[in-house]
Design a protein around this motif. Sequence first.
Motif, PDB file in Angstrom:
ATOM      1  N   MET A   1       0.828  -1.202   0.000  1.00  0.00           N
ATOM      2  CA  MET A   1       0.000   0.000   0.000  1.00  0.00           C
ATOM      3  C   MET A   1       0.865   1.256   0.000  1.00  0.00           C
ATOM      4  O   MET A   1       1.892   1.320   0.677  1.00  0.00           O
ATOM      5  N   ILE A   2       0.435   2.249  -0.750  1.00  0.00           N
ATOM      6  CA  ILE A   2       1.108   3.547  -0.748  1.00  0.00           C
ATOM      7  C   ILE A   2       0.439   4.405   0.318  1.00  0.00           C
ATOM      8  O   ILE A   2      -0.756   4.679   0.256  1.00  0.00           O
ATOM      9  N   ARG A   3       1.220   4.809   1.308  1.00  0.00           N
ATOM     10  CA  ARG A   3       0.692   5.575   2.432  1.00  0.00           C
ATOM     11  C   ARG A   3       0.838   7.060   2.133  1.00  0.00           C
ATOM     12  O   ARG A   3       1.937   7.547   1.893  1.00  0.00           O
ATOM     13  N   VAL A   4      -0.281   7.796   2.177  1.00  0.00           N
ATOM     14  CA  VAL A   4      -0.303   9.191   1.739  1.00  0.00           C
ATOM     15  C   VAL A   4      -0.772  10.104   2.867  1.00  0.00           C
ATOM     16  O   VAL A   4      -1.738   9.791   3.576  1.00  0.00           O
ATOM     17  N   LEU A   5      -0.080  11.230   3.003  1.00  0.00           N
ATOM     18  CA  LEU A   5      -0.487  12.285   3.913  1.00  0.00           C
ATOM     19  C   LEU A   5      -0.989  13.461   3.084  1.00  0.00           C
ATOM     20  O   LEU A   5      -0.327  13.871   2.125  1.00  0.00           O
TER      21      LEU A   5
ATOM     22  N   GLY B   1      12.834   9.968   4.038  1.00  0.00           N
ATOM     23  CA  GLY B   1      11.428   9.762   4.343  1.00  0.00           C
ATOM     24  C   GLY B   1      10.509  10.030   3.184  1.00  0.00           C
ATOM     25  O   GLY B   1      10.837   9.721   2.030  1.00  0.00           O
ATOM     26  N   PRO B   2       9.358  10.636   3.428  1.00  0.00           N
ATOM     27  CA  PRO B   2       8.353  10.798   2.377  1.00  0.00           C
ATOM     28  C   PRO B   2       8.795  11.728   1.264  1.00  0.00           C
ATOM     29  O   PRO B   2       9.600  12.636   1.467  1.00  0.00           O
ATOM     30  N   ARG B   3       8.269  11.483   0.086  1.00  0.00           N
ATOM     31  CA  ARG B   3       8.491  12.372  -1.051  1.00  0.00           C
ATOM     32  C   ARG B   3       7.300  13.311  -1.156  1.00  0.00           C
ATOM     33  O   ARG B   3       6.167  12.912  -0.917  1.00  0.00           O
ATOM     34  N   VAL B   4       7.588  14.552  -1.488  1.00  0.00           N
ATOM     35  CA  VAL B   4       6.550  15.586  -1.470  1.00  0.00           C
ATOM     36  C   VAL B   4       6.076  15.894  -2.881  1.00  0.00           C
ATOM     37  O   VAL B   4       6.873  16.208  -3.767  1.00  0.00           O
ATOM     38  N   LEU B   5       4.771  15.798  -3.074  1.00  0.00           N
ATOM     39  CA  LEU B   5       4.135  16.165  -4.332  1.00  0.00           C
ATOM     40  C   LEU B   5       3.312  17.418  -4.074  1.00  0.00           C
ATOM     41  O   LEU B   5       2.329  17.390  -3.334  1.00  0.00           O
ATOM     42  N   VAL B   6       3.740  18.530  -4.653  1.00  0.00           N
ATOM     43  CA  VAL B   6       3.118  19.819  -4.393  1.00  0.00           C
ATOM     44  C   VAL B   6       1.869  19.998  -5.252  1.00  0.00           C
ATOM     45  O   VAL B   6       1.884  19.711  -6.448  1.00  0.00           O
ATOM     46  N   LEU B   7       0.796  20.474  -4.635  1.00  0.00           N
ATOM     47  CA  LEU B   7      -0.440  20.799  -5.339  1.00  0.00           C
ATOM     48  C   LEU B   7      -0.492  22.307  -5.540  1.00  0.00           C
ATOM     49  O   LEU B   7      -0.312  23.066  -4.584  1.00  0.00           O
ATOM     50  N   THR B   8      -0.728  22.753  -6.753  1.00  0.00           N
ATOM     51  CA  THR B   8      -0.664  24.174  -7.039  1.00  0.00           C
ATOM     52  C   THR B   8      -1.809  24.635  -7.927  1.00  0.00           C
ATOM     53  O   THR B   8      -2.380  23.854  -8.675  1.00  0.00           O
ATOM     54  N   THR B   9      -2.128  25.906  -7.827  1.00  0.00           N
ATOM     55  CA  THR B   9      -3.063  26.551  -8.734  1.00  0.00           C
ATOM     56  C   THR B   9      -2.271  27.502  -9.604  1.00  0.00           C
ATOM     57  O   THR B   9      -1.694  28.461  -9.105  1.00  0.00           O
TER      58      THR B   9
ATOM     59  N   ALA C   1       6.571  13.165  10.290  1.00  0.00           N
ATOM     60  CA  ALA C   1       7.519  12.527  11.197  1.00  0.00           C
ATOM     61  C   ALA C   1       6.865  11.416  12.005  1.00  0.00           C
ATOM     62  O   ALA C   1       7.480  10.387  12.289  1.00  0.00           O
ATOM     63  N   ALA C   2       5.582  11.625  12.364  1.00  0.00           N
ATOM     64  CA  ALA C   2       4.887  10.654  13.206  1.00  0.00           C
ATOM     65  C   ALA C   2       4.395   9.443  12.440  1.00  0.00           C
ATOM     66  O   ALA C   2       4.438   8.312  12.946  1.00  0.00           O
ATOM     67  N   THR C   3       3.921   9.657  11.217  1.00  0.00           N
ATOM     68  CA  THR C   3       3.287   8.566  10.464  1.00  0.00           C
ATOM     69  C   THR C   3       4.175   7.966   9.385  1.00  0.00           C
ATOM     70  O   THR C   3       3.887   6.894   8.870  1.00  0.00           O
ATOM     71  N   ARG C   4       5.242   8.687   8.993  1.00  0.00           N
ATOM     72  CA  ARG C   4       6.170   8.230   7.955  1.00  0.00           C
ATOM     73  C   ARG C   4       5.449   7.741   6.684  1.00  0.00           C
ATOM     74  O   ARG C   4       5.554   6.575   6.293  1.00  0.00           O
ATOM     75  N   PRO C   5       4.702   8.617   6.041  1.00  0.00           N
ATOM     76  CA  PRO C   5       4.019   8.224   4.795  1.00  0.00           C
ATOM     77  C   PRO C   5       5.013   8.058   3.659  1.00  0.00           C
ATOM     78  O   PRO C   5       6.179   8.473   3.770  1.00  0.00           O
ATOM     79  N   ASP C   6       4.565   7.468   2.584  1.00  0.00           N
ATOM     80  CA  ASP C   6       5.401   7.355   1.391  1.00  0.00           C
ATOM     81  C   ASP C   6       5.376   8.649   0.592  1.00  0.00           C
ATOM     82  O   ASP C   6       6.383   9.049   0.002  1.00  0.00           O
ATOM     83  N   VAL C   7       4.212   9.307   0.575  1.00  0.00           N
ATOM     84  CA  VAL C   7       4.024  10.523  -0.217  1.00  0.00           C
ATOM     85  C   VAL C   7       3.253  11.541   0.611  1.00  0.00           C
ATOM     86  O   VAL C   7       2.307  11.183   1.328  1.00  0.00           O
TER      87      VAL C   7
ATOM     88  N   VAL D   1       0.869  10.153  -7.836  1.00  0.00           N
ATOM     89  CA  VAL D   1       1.218   9.610  -6.524  1.00  0.00           C
ATOM     90  C   VAL D   1       2.003   8.317  -6.682  1.00  0.00           C
ATOM     91  O   VAL D   1       3.009   8.089  -6.002  1.00  0.00           O
ATOM     92  N   ARG D   2       1.556   7.452  -7.586  1.00  0.00           N
ATOM     93  CA  ARG D   2       2.268   6.185  -7.797  1.00  0.00           C
ATOM     94  C   ARG D   2       3.679   6.431  -8.328  1.00  0.00           C
ATOM     95  O   ARG D   2       4.643   5.769  -7.908  1.00  0.00           O
ATOM     96  N   ALA D   3       3.806   7.383  -9.249  1.00  0.00           N
ATOM     97  CA  ALA D   3       5.115   7.681  -9.828  1.00  0.00           C
ATOM     98  C   ALA D   3       6.067   8.206  -8.766  1.00  0.00           C
ATOM     99  O   ALA D   3       7.231   7.779  -8.674  1.00  0.00           O
ATOM    100  N   VAL D   4       5.585   9.121  -7.953  1.00  0.00           N
ATOM    101  CA  VAL D   4       6.426   9.696  -6.903  1.00  0.00           C
ATOM    102  C   VAL D   4       6.790   8.632  -5.866  1.00  0.00           C
ATOM    103  O   VAL D   4       7.925   8.575  -5.384  1.00  0.00           O
ATOM    104  N   ALA D   5       5.838   7.766  -5.533  1.00  0.00           N
ATOM    105  CA  ALA D   5       6.086   6.727  -4.537  1.00  0.00           C
ATOM    106  C   ALA D   5       7.169   5.747  -4.977  1.00  0.00           C
ATOM    107  O   ALA D   5       7.936   5.242  -4.150  1.00  0.00           O
ATOM    108  N   ARG D   6       7.240   5.491  -6.270  1.00  0.00           N
ATOM    109  CA  ARG D   6       8.264   4.543  -6.738  1.00  0.00           C
ATOM    110  C   ARG D   6       9.600   5.222  -7.031  1.00  0.00           C
ATOM    111  O   ARG D   6      10.523   4.577  -7.519  1.00  0.00           O
ATOM    112  N   GLY D   7       9.693   6.505  -6.737  1.00  0.00           N
ATOM    113  CA  GLY D   7      10.965   7.191  -6.862  1.00  0.00           C
ATOM    114  C   GLY D   7      11.118   8.066  -8.074  1.00  0.00           C
ATOM    115  O   GLY D   7      12.167   8.696  -8.265  1.00  0.00           O
ATOM    116  N   ASP D   8      10.095   8.134  -8.917  1.00  0.00           N
ATOM    117  CA  ASP D   8      10.147   9.004 -10.087  1.00  0.00           C
ATOM    118  C   ASP D   8       9.797  10.433  -9.672  1.00  0.00           C
ATOM    119  O   ASP D   8       9.411  10.695  -8.542  1.00  0.00           O
ATOM    120  N   ALA D   9       9.939  11.351 -10.616  1.00  0.00           N
ATOM    121  CA  ALA D   9       9.591  12.750 -10.360  1.00  0.00           C
ATOM    122  C   ALA D   9       8.590  13.203 -11.404  1.00  0.00           C
ATOM    123  O   ALA D   9       8.604  12.742 -12.540  1.00  0.00           O
TER     124      ALA D   9
END
Length: 220
Positions: free
Chosen positions: A1-5, A76-84, A44-50, A116-124
């Motif tokens: 499972m990919i854990r997301v915050l 730790g987690p990789r950050v995917l920024v949401l923007t307008t 820091a508390a939950t250590r999500p993947d993304v 999310v899947r791409a970022v979780a597997r290490g892609d950008a």
Amino acid sequence: MIRVLVADDQDLIRTGLRMILENAEDMEVVGEAEDGAAAADLAAATRPDVVLMDVRMPGTDGLAATRRIRAELPDGPRVLVLTTFDLDEYVYAALRAGAAGFLLKDALAADLLSAVRAVARGDAIVAPPITRRLIERHIGAESDPLPRTVAELDRLTGREREVLELVARGLSNIEIAERLYVTEGTVKGHVSAVLAKLGLRDRVQAVIFSYECGLVRAGT
């Protein structure tokens, strides 16, 4: 499972994102935050993947939160920024802070899940044309190339330099393969070689490098 915050100051958006993510069989939402400080603490508390990180939030914004997460949790987690687009004026800085990419808030649900899947597997996630203009805006068409990075281009072969330029213009591996009449596997090999020779972490850093050294100019 990919854990997301999920981090966003608007409850409605957080709820919508949670519904989309949890409808996917391979994802689970491990927490929600309404500001950057809470997002960093939860990471820091939950250590999500993304971490899905909104840029504009009250108090600690997404940029500061991304820096903190990358500093405190380098593995730790990789950050995917949401923007307008046209509202967030520091997305480029977020990428510099270590974000794995950014996605428009009006993206389709399928595109969000793919990102999310791409970022979780290490892609950008490299910005498509509309968001690539944000990067161009912040680097500036008239900025001088950095001497050190210009010299580093000499480490690349002619084909590797060509591939790097196409990556910087936002083309996918498949699109680059079609442009150069080679296989996608060949393109992946060139991209890996470019990242290794230049000491870059991912395609996002490759895009930034290309603009900063003058290989690609804004508006071209």
